[in-house]
Design an enzyme around this catalytic site. Structure first.
Site, mmCIF file in Angstrom:
data_model
loop_
_atom_site.group_PDB
_atom_site.id
_atom_site.type_symbol
_atom_site.label_atom_id
_atom_site.label_comp_id
_atom_site.label_asym_id
_atom_site.label_seq_id
_atom_site.Cartn_x
_atom_site.Cartn_y
_atom_site.Cartn_z
ATOM 1 N N THR A 58 31.868 6.343 -21.306
ATOM 2 C CA THR A 58 32.294 4.944 -21.312
ATOM 3 C C THR A 58 32.133 4.316 -19.937
ATOM 4 O O THR A 58 31.608 3.203 -19.805
ATOM 5 C CB THR A 58 33.753 4.841 -21.783
ATOM 6 O OG1 THR A 58 33.867 5.410 -23.093
ATOM 7 C CG2 THR A 58 34.216 3.392 -21.826
ATOM 8 N N TYR A 121 30.321 1.517 -35.173
ATOM 9 C CA TYR A 121 30.032 0.290 -35.926
ATOM 10 C C TYR A 121 30.249 0.517 -37.419
ATOM 11 O O TYR A 121 31.112 -0.109 -38.019
ATOM 12 C CB TYR A 121 28.629 -0.264 -35.656
ATOM 13 C CG TYR A 121 28.440 -1.643 -36.257
ATOM 14 C CD1 TYR A 121 28.919 -2.769 -35.605
ATOM 15 C CD2 TYR A 121 27.821 -1.820 -37.488
ATOM 16 C CE1 TYR A 121 28.784 -4.038 -36.165
ATOM 17 C CE2 TYR A 121 27.677 -3.075 -38.052
ATOM 18 C CZ TYR A 121 28.160 -4.184 -37.388
ATOM 19 O OH TYR A 121 28.035 -5.429 -37.942
ATOM 20 N N TYR A 147 32.763 13.841 -28.701
ATOM 21 C CA TYR A 147 33.514 12.827 -27.954
ATOM 22 C C TYR A 147 34.300 12.023 -28.978
ATOM 23 O O TYR A 147 33.729 11.254 -29.747
ATOM 24 C CB TYR A 147 32.537 11.962 -27.166
ATOM 25 C CG TYR A 147 33.140 10.893 -26.269
ATOM 26 C CD1 TYR A 147 34.504 10.690 -26.146
ATOM 27 C CD2 TYR A 147 32.300 10.073 -25.517
ATOM 28 C CE1 TYR A 147 35.023 9.713 -25.316
ATOM 29 C CE2 TYR A 147 32.803 9.093 -24.672
ATOM 30 C CZ TYR A 147 34.165 8.913 -24.580
ATOM 31 O OH TYR A 147 34.681 7.933 -23.763
ATOM 32 N N LYS A 175 35.899 16.404 -26.301
ATOM 33 C CA LYS A 175 36.485 15.508 -25.305
ATOM 34 C C LYS A 175 37.311 14.503 -26.099
ATOM 35 O O LYS A 175 36.769 13.659 -26.813
ATOM 36 C CB LYS A 175 35.388 14.820 -24.501
ATOM 37 C CG LYS A 175 35.929 13.990 -23.330
ATOM 38 C CD LYS A 175 35.776 12.525 -23.575
ATOM 39 C CE LYS A 175 36.209 11.722 -22.360
ATOM 40 N NZ LYS A 175 36.189 10.283 -22.567
#
Length: 304
Positions: A58, A121, A147, A175
């Site tokens: 990110t 999305y 993730y 993660k």
């Protein structure tokens, strides 16, 4: 390997542990990619003692990069610090096809592992998520790390789906940025074969407490010495010092949250003498008032 901190998963060939910053992607003033400075940031945190690096998370602004830019970032970081610490490259995308392409490139240039954010999305059920990860894992000969950040992707992994993912031979860890401590604790307890990385600065010491072997910390992009110190204190068995460091991390985290989303990290880097350039549009930087307030906060915390 860790002494008092949690050990990495028994099935993780990299043995990931410690502090693994989600390194920034640097841009020139016109927002074009600055791969050299991106690599320099990875060098900065490695020289400060971190245990691995995670490009294209990110903080690396990966959704705002073109596919070719993403490949350039991974190559630059691997060329700079590969072989010194594990480089786990973010390769996730909304489509399985594009994720596989990024994973294949990362593996081909020497990334030690790939980090695959859950597709975003479109909503996914567990069956689709598992098939996605199976196809990525089949495409590369390196460990794959999930993730999990449902606040950004809109797709939360159930513990049942995680159990199915854990059956993938090369799936090595998670993660977790869900901030759902009960989910994380149950996941850690159920899967000693997986490495778990705490993915929020709000849960570094608490993440270690529930069994996370590593810490993916945005604060470590700015003040790696602070987060490395937290981890080292914990690993030395000094919980009091580790918690004191966590309290400081809370204060730094609050300071970095001034102004627009994610603007604080690059602004703080600049104030500490490392110019990573602007955020890429549509993200925007701090205004003068917020920058001055951030500078005062960092000075009060002894970081300037």
């Amino acid at each position: 390997m860790p002494t008092h901190a949690p050990a990495p998963g028994s099935g993780d060939p990299l043995g990931l542990h410690g502090v693994v910053p989600p390194v920034v992607t640097a841009f020139d003033a016109d927002e074009s990619l600055d791969a050299d400075t991106t690599a320099d940031h990875a060098r900065m945190v490695v020289d400060a003692g971190v245990h691995g690096v995670f490009p294209l998370g990110t903080n690396g602004e990966f959704p705002l990069l073109t596919p070719s830019e993403r490949d350039r970032v991974v190559t630059a970081v691997v060329d700079e610090v590969g072989g010194e610490v594990p480089v786990i490259a973010g390769v996730g995308a909304p489509s399985t096809r594009q994720t596989v392409a990024h994973a294949e490139h990362a593996a081909s240039v020497g990334a030690d592992g790939v980090v695959v954010v859950t597709p975003f999305y479109y909503p996914l059920d567990g069956t689709a998520a598992v098939e996605h990860y199976r196809r990525v894992a089949a495409a590369v000969d390196c460990p794959v790390y999930v993730y999990h950040i449902p606040s950004k992707t809109g797709n939360e992994l159930s513990l049942e789906t995680l159990a199915a993912l854990a059956e993938i031979d090369t799936l090595a860890g998670v993660k977790d940025s869900s901030k759902d401590v009960p989910w994380l604790g149950q996941a850690v307890d159920a899967h000693p074969e997986l490495t778990f990385l705490a993915g929020s600065d709000s849960l570094l010491a608490p993440g270690l407490d529930v069994g996370c072997a590593g810490l993916v910390s945005a604060v470590a992009n700015v003040a790696p010495e602070l987060v490395v110190g937290l981890y080292e204190a914990y690993d030395e068995g000094d919980r009091e010092r580790a918690r004191a460091r966590q309290s400081t991390v809370y204060e730094v985290r609050a300071a970095l949250k001034r102004g627009p989303y994610m603007a604080g990290v690059k602004a703080a880097l600049g104030l500490r003498g490392f110019d990573a350039g602007p955020l890429r549009s549509p993200l925007r930087g701090l205004d003068d008032d917020d920058r001055a307030a951030l500078e005062a906060d960092l000075a009060d915390l002894g970081l300037l």
